[in-house]
Design a protein around this motif. Structure first.
Motif, PDB file in Angstrom:
ATOM      1  N   MET A 502       0.814  -1.213   0.000  1.00 58.59           N
ATOM      2  CA  MET A 502       0.000   0.000   0.000  1.00 58.59           C
ATOM      3  C   MET A 502       0.848   1.264   0.000  1.00 58.59           C
ATOM      4  O   MET A 502       0.519   2.245  -0.683  1.00 58.59           O
ATOM      5  CB  MET A 502      -0.938  -0.011   1.205  1.00 58.59           C
ATOM      6  N   PHE A 503       1.962   1.261   0.721  1.00 56.70           N
ATOM      7  CA  PHE A 503       2.816   2.442   0.721  1.00 56.70           C
ATOM      8  C   PHE A 503       3.601   2.583  -0.578  1.00 56.70           C
ATOM      9  O   PHE A 503       3.761   3.686  -1.102  1.00 56.70           O
ATOM     10  CB  PHE A 503       3.774   2.403   1.914  1.00 56.70           C
ATOM     11  N   ASN A 504       4.070   1.479  -1.123  1.00 57.30           N
ATOM     12  CA  ASN A 504       4.871   1.554  -2.337  1.00 57.30           C
ATOM     13  C   ASN A 504       4.032   1.767  -3.592  1.00 57.30           C
ATOM     14  O   ASN A 504       4.574   2.150  -4.634  1.00 57.30           O
ATOM     15  CB  ASN A 504       5.722   0.280  -2.483  1.00 57.30           C
ATOM     16  N   HIS A 505       2.737   1.518  -3.511  1.00 56.12           N
ATOM     17  CA  HIS A 505       1.838   1.798  -4.639  1.00 56.12           C
ATOM     18  C   HIS A 505       1.012   3.057  -4.386  1.00 56.12           C
ATOM     19  O   HIS A 505      -0.009   3.289  -5.040  1.00 56.12           O
ATOM     20  CB  HIS A 505       0.920   0.598  -4.906  1.00 56.12           C
ATOM     21  N   ARG A 506       1.459   3.845  -3.399  1.00 53.98           N
ATOM     22  CA  ARG A 506       0.871   5.148  -3.112  1.00 53.98           C
ATOM     23  C   ARG A 506      -0.617   5.072  -2.784  1.00 53.98           C
ATOM     24  O   ARG A 506      -1.367   6.021  -3.037  1.00 53.98           O
ATOM     25  CB  ARG A 506       1.113   6.114  -4.284  1.00 53.98           C
ATOM     26  N   LEU A 507      -1.048   3.928  -2.238  1.00 48.41           N
ATOM     27  CA  LEU A 507      -2.432   3.823  -1.774  1.00 48.41           C
ATOM     28  C   LEU A 507      -2.588   4.481  -0.404  1.00 48.41           C
ATOM     29  O   LEU A 507      -3.703   4.776   0.023  1.00 48.41           O
ATOM     30  CB  LEU A 507      -2.854   2.352  -1.703  1.00 48.41           C
ATOM     31  N   LEU A 508      -1.455   4.664   0.274  1.00 53.17           N
ATOM     32  CA  LEU A 508      -1.419   5.400   1.534  1.00 53.17           C
ATOM     33  C   LEU A 508      -0.346   6.479   1.421  1.00 53.17           C
ATOM     34  O   LEU A 508       0.694   6.254   0.795  1.00 53.17           O
ATOM     35  CB  LEU A 508      -1.095   4.466   2.707  1.00 53.17           C
ATOM     36  N   PRO A 509      -0.561   7.656   2.021  1.00 51.32           N
ATOM     37  CA  PRO A 509       0.420   8.740   1.931  1.00 51.32           C
ATOM     38  C   PRO A 509       1.760   8.355   2.564  1.00 51.32           C
ATOM     39  O   PRO A 509       1.802   7.677   3.595  1.00 51.32           O
ATOM     40  CB  PRO A 509      -0.236   9.887   2.706  1.00 51.32           C
ATOM     41  N   ARG A 510       2.824   8.797   1.965  1.00 50.02           N
ATOM     42  CA  ARG A 510       4.160   8.495   2.478  1.00 50.02           C
ATOM     43  C   ARG A 510       4.359   9.025   3.893  1.00 50.02           C
ATOM     44  O   ARG A 510       5.077   8.429   4.700  1.00 50.02           O
ATOM     45  CB  ARG A 510       5.196   9.102   1.527  1.00 50.02           C
ATOM     46  N   ARG A 511       3.720  10.154   4.234  1.00 48.05           N
ATOM     47  CA  ARG A 511       3.914  10.757   5.549  1.00 48.05           C
ATOM     48  C   ARG A 511       3.342   9.893   6.676  1.00 48.05           C
ATOM     49  O   ARG A 511       3.639  10.113   7.842  1.00 48.05           O
ATOM     50  CB  ARG A 511       3.282  12.152   5.583  1.00 48.05           C
ATOM     51  N   VAL A 514       5.256   5.384   9.366  1.00 46.64           N
ATOM     52  CA  VAL A 514       6.069   5.553  10.573  1.00 46.64           C
ATOM     53  C   VAL A 514       7.150   4.483  10.703  1.00 46.64           C
ATOM     54  O   VAL A 514       8.179   4.700  11.352  1.00 46.64           O
ATOM     55  CB  VAL A 514       5.175   5.545  11.834  1.00 46.64           C
ATOM     56  N   PHE A 515       6.958   3.313  10.092  1.00 43.16           N
ATOM     57  CA  PHE A 515       7.952   2.241  10.161  1.00 43.16           C
ATOM     58  C   PHE A 515       8.885   2.217   8.959  1.00 43.16           C
ATOM     59  O   PHE A 515       9.698   1.297   8.820  1.00 43.16           O
ATOM     60  CB  PHE A 515       7.263   0.881  10.306  1.00 43.16           C
ATOM     61  N   LYS A 516       8.759   3.203   8.074  1.00 42.49           N
ATOM     62  CA  LYS A 516       9.683   3.395   6.952  1.00 42.49           C
ATOM     63  C   LYS A 516       9.817   2.155   6.071  1.00 42.49           C
ATOM     64  O   LYS A 516      10.909   1.617   5.870  1.00 42.49           O
ATOM     65  CB  LYS A 516      11.078   3.795   7.475  1.00 42.49           C
ATOM     66  N   VAL A 517       8.694   1.703   5.518  1.00 45.39           N
ATOM     67  CA  VAL A 517       8.736   0.542   4.630  1.00 45.39           C
ATOM     68  C   VAL A 517       8.712   0.944   3.161  1.00 45.39           C
ATOM     69  O   VAL A 517       8.863   0.101   2.281  1.00 45.39           O
ATOM     70  CB  VAL A 517       7.556  -0.419   4.913  1.00 45.39           C
ATOM     71  N   THR A 519       9.938   1.883  -0.282  1.00 43.11           N
ATOM     72  CA  THR A 519      11.220   1.668  -0.963  1.00 43.11           C
ATOM     73  C   THR A 519      11.413   2.610  -2.141  1.00 43.11           C
ATOM     74  O   THR A 519      12.508   2.709  -2.677  1.00 43.11           O
ATOM     75  CB  THR A 519      11.314   0.209  -1.461  1.00 43.11           C
ATOM     76  N   ILE A 520      10.356   3.308  -2.572  1.00 41.53           N
ATOM     77  CA  ILE A 520      10.475   4.258  -3.678  1.00 41.53           C
ATOM     78  C   ILE A 520      11.029   5.568  -3.142  1.00 41.53           C
ATOM     79  O   ILE A 520      10.444   6.157  -2.241  1.00 41.53           O
ATOM     80  CB  ILE A 520       9.101   4.517  -4.335  1.00 41.53           C
ATOM     81  N   PRO A 521      12.169   6.056  -3.666  1.00 46.05           N
ATOM     82  CA  PRO A 521      12.699   7.337  -3.200  1.00 46.05           C
ATOM     83  C   PRO A 521      11.705   8.469  -3.415  1.00 46.05           C
ATOM     84  O   PRO A 521      10.878   8.430  -4.326  1.00 46.05           O
ATOM     85  CB  PRO A 521      13.956   7.534  -4.065  1.00 46.05           C
ATOM     86  N   ALA A 522      11.770   9.462  -2.555  1.00 41.21           N
ATOM     87  CA  ALA A 522      10.815  10.565  -2.627  1.00 41.21           C
ATOM     88  C   ALA A 522      10.853  11.264  -3.973  1.00 41.21           C
ATOM     89  O   ALA A 522       9.818  11.660  -4.521  1.00 41.21           O
ATOM     90  CB  ALA A 522      11.106  11.564  -1.503  1.00 41.21           C
ATOM     91  N   GLU A 523      12.069  11.415  -4.562  1.00 42.98           N
ATOM     92  CA  GLU A 523      12.173  12.102  -5.846  1.00 42.98           C
ATOM     93  C   GLU A 523      11.439  11.341  -6.937  1.00 42.98           C
ATOM     94  O   GLU A 523      10.704  11.907  -7.749  1.00 42.98           O
ATOM     95  CB  GLU A 523      13.645  12.271  -6.240  1.00 42.98           C
ATOM     96  N   GLU A 524      11.631  10.000  -6.947  1.00 40.96           N
ATOM     97  CA  GLU A 524      10.958   9.179  -7.947  1.00 40.96           C
ATOM     98  C   GLU A 524       9.457   9.201  -7.753  1.00 40.96           C
ATOM     99  O   GLU A 524       8.690   9.192  -8.711  1.00 40.96           O
ATOM    100  CB  GLU A 524      11.465   7.734  -7.869  1.00 40.96           C
ATOM    101  N   GLU A 525       9.032   9.261  -6.494  1.00 42.65           N
ATOM    102  CA  GLU A 525       7.601   9.295  -6.216  1.00 42.65           C
ATOM    103  C   GLU A 525       6.990  10.576  -6.767  1.00 42.65           C
ATOM    104  O   GLU A 525       5.924  10.557  -7.372  1.00 42.65           O
ATOM    105  CB  GLU A 525       7.360   9.198  -4.708  1.00 42.65           C
TER     106      GLU A 525
END
Length: 544
Positions: A502-511, A514-517, A519-525
């Protein structure tokens, strides 16, 4: 009954010898520290990672062959409701060591962890790991209580010493030599203690088996004598409980810091594996005398002994069956030898439990969370204080229970249902992360509480298939501990993978991560988001 003076003298001599070995080990610890990197914490907790394979085998075996082991096995074999079929701890521990040697010893030692909880902190972070440290600490404290309970029971029966005095004096001796030399003291005293356990128990067995008061154990193994056959039986009503207990002891033992401390203190990964395999062979042999003593006790007409009638089981004193058998079925000088065996076994496990809990608290709580900048001198004092606190806490718990097995099973229960699924996940599944760990801890703990535990008065709130009402109390016949463990393990993996997706497919906001899972760098996102917006704009333009 008068005070057994020869037995008391033997115990005092044994304690003096052990303290002497502790002093030697303390000197060796300081010497090794000077040769090493000067890290007092690693010298105290892991023997500077310089424990050879032979000493490693002895200390690994002695840690598990404690008072709970030798007296617990005898108690279960003697108990007419259980019997040998339920007293498979030697087999279960052997299986545990083999599995640990094959799959855990090498990766744990190669990564040079300080404690079993280190991989938890690297995957889960400090906050969640601190929560999981609590059941690990409690397991070790219960382990200390279990071993000291067995010693108090023995000395109070054979020496006629008050139970409380026996426990506290023994605890003080164990605390002192553990303080002096840390793992070196524990390891080197374990060598002497294990040798004493081996020779003493095997010396006592022939006298007990040839007692004229007892019937041959081969006759009472299959047919009813003074009580039910000591081999025990399995039926449809308890087969799942038996499987549950077998798995709990066989696998739950892998989630004790005591086990991993021996692995991590070995001088190499290969020697850590040898330590496990050697202990697997020894622990089976050392379980045989306890089985035979329990069988003899079950084949005895206690009315013909000085103990009299009713039997120990009918009086609720089955936890004391080994010292009672030594006292009533063997010559007095042999019972004194038996005291030596039980005393040695207890001390070898009590000191290990103290050092184990101390390792987890000092390293994973104090050093990694509370005081990251703590000096070697400060950590040395933290370790010393924690050893005393754990020893006192475990000793105090001996007065809260009248059953050796209750304390033993509770320690294993905590280890199996709450720690084991997380340990397997963080060691062998790369997908594991803090989200899965948090959900798994909550689900596992919730299920274990709801499924109940009659031995400590925890009511059954969630009844699994086969749950029945016995004497007004609901009793589970399903493998409740294994069910809790599997629910926790499955939750860890499923939620870990789901959160990562969910985090890596942007289904949930990166912010929110909290557990930093992610893997996509912020710039690429950001680039990906802009491309998605441009694609959406182009598609809407084409439609127009």
């Amino acid at each position: 009954m008068a005070l057994n003076v020869p037995g008391l003298i033997m115990v005092i001599v044994f304690y003096i010898v052990i303290l002497g070995i502790g002093l030697f080990a303390a000197w060796k610890s300081k010497k090794a520290e000077k040769k090493g990197n000067g890290d007092r914490r690693e010298a105290l907790l892991l023997g500077n990672r310089n424990i050879d394979w032979l000493v490693g085998i002895f200390t690994m075996t002695a840690t598990w062959v404690g008072g709970g082991f030798i007296m617990g096995v005898a108690e279960i074999v003697y108990n007419p409701k259980l019997g040998l079929i339920w007293a498979l701890m030697p087999v279960q521990y052997s299986l545990s060591f083999v599995i640990g040697g094959l799959f855990m010893a090498k990766p744990m030692r190669e990564r040079k962890y300080i404690t079993m909880m280190d991989p938890f902190q690297s995957r889960y972070g400090n906050v969640l790991s601190a929560f999981l440290v609590l059941p690990a600490l409690m397991s070790d404290i219960l382990w200390v209580a279990c071993t000291l309970f067995s010693l108090g029971a023995t000395l109070s029966v054979i020496l006629d010493l008050p139970f409380g005095y026996s426990v506290w004096i023994s605890a003080v001796v164990a605390i002192i030599y553990t303080l002096m030399g840390g793992l070196y003291s524990v390891a080197y005293t374990d060598v002497i203690q294990l040798a004493l356990v081996f020779f003493s128990l095997w010396l006592c067995v022939p006298y007990l088996m040839t007692s004229k008061i007892s019937v041959s154990i081969t006759e009472t193994a299959f047919k009813k004598g003074f009580q039910e056959p000591w081999l025990g039986t399995l039926n449809k009503g308890n087969i799942w409980n038996w499987i549950d207990e077998f798995l709990m002891i066989g696998l739950g033992s892998l989630a004790f810091q005591c086990f991993h401390q021996r692995i991590l203190s070995s001088s190499s990964p290969r020697k850590a594996q040898i330590c496990c395999f050697g202990a697997a062979a020894l622990v089976s042999i050392l379980g045989i005398p306890s089985v035979l003593i329990g069988a003899v006790a079950a084949s005895t007409d206690w009315n013909q002994t000085l103990y009299g009638s009713p039997s120990p089981y009918e009086r609720g004193e089955q936890s004391f069956i080994m010292p009672l058998a030594l006292q009533n079925l063997a010559p007095s000088y042999i019972s004194v030898v038996g005291i030596g065996a039980i005393t040695a076994a207890v001390m070898s496990s009590a000191d290990s439990g103290m050092l184990s809990a101390t390792s987890i608290f000092s390293s994973n709580i104090y050093k990694n969370i509370v005081r990251k900048q703590a000096s070697n001198k400060e950590m040395q004092w933290v370790i010393r204080i924690t050893v005393v606190v754990v020893g006192v806490a475990g000793t105090a718990l001996t007065s809260t229970s009248n059953s050796l097995l209750t304390l033993w099973i509770l320690a294993l229960d905590l280890s199996y249902t709450l720690i084991f699924p997380h340990l397997i996940s963080v060691l062998f599944f790369q997908m594991t992360n803090g989200y899965g760990g948090f959900a798994g801890a909550i689900i596992g703990l919730t299920f274990r509480i709801l499924l109940g535990e009659n031995s400590i008065g925890l009511p059954v709130l969630l009844r699994l298939p086969g749950c029945t009402l016995v004497d007004g109390v609901y009793t589970q016949s399903s493998p409740v501990r294994t069910v809790s463990m599997l629910f926790s393990f499955t939750t860890i993996l499923v939620i870990s993978r789901l959160a990562e997706f969910m985090f890596n497919h942007r289904l949930l906001p990166r912010r929110w991560d909290v557990f930093k899972v992610t893997t996509i760098p912020a710039e690429e996102e950001h680039v990906s988001v802009r491309m998605d917006l441009m694609l959406s704009y182009n598609q809407s333009t084409n439609k127009m």
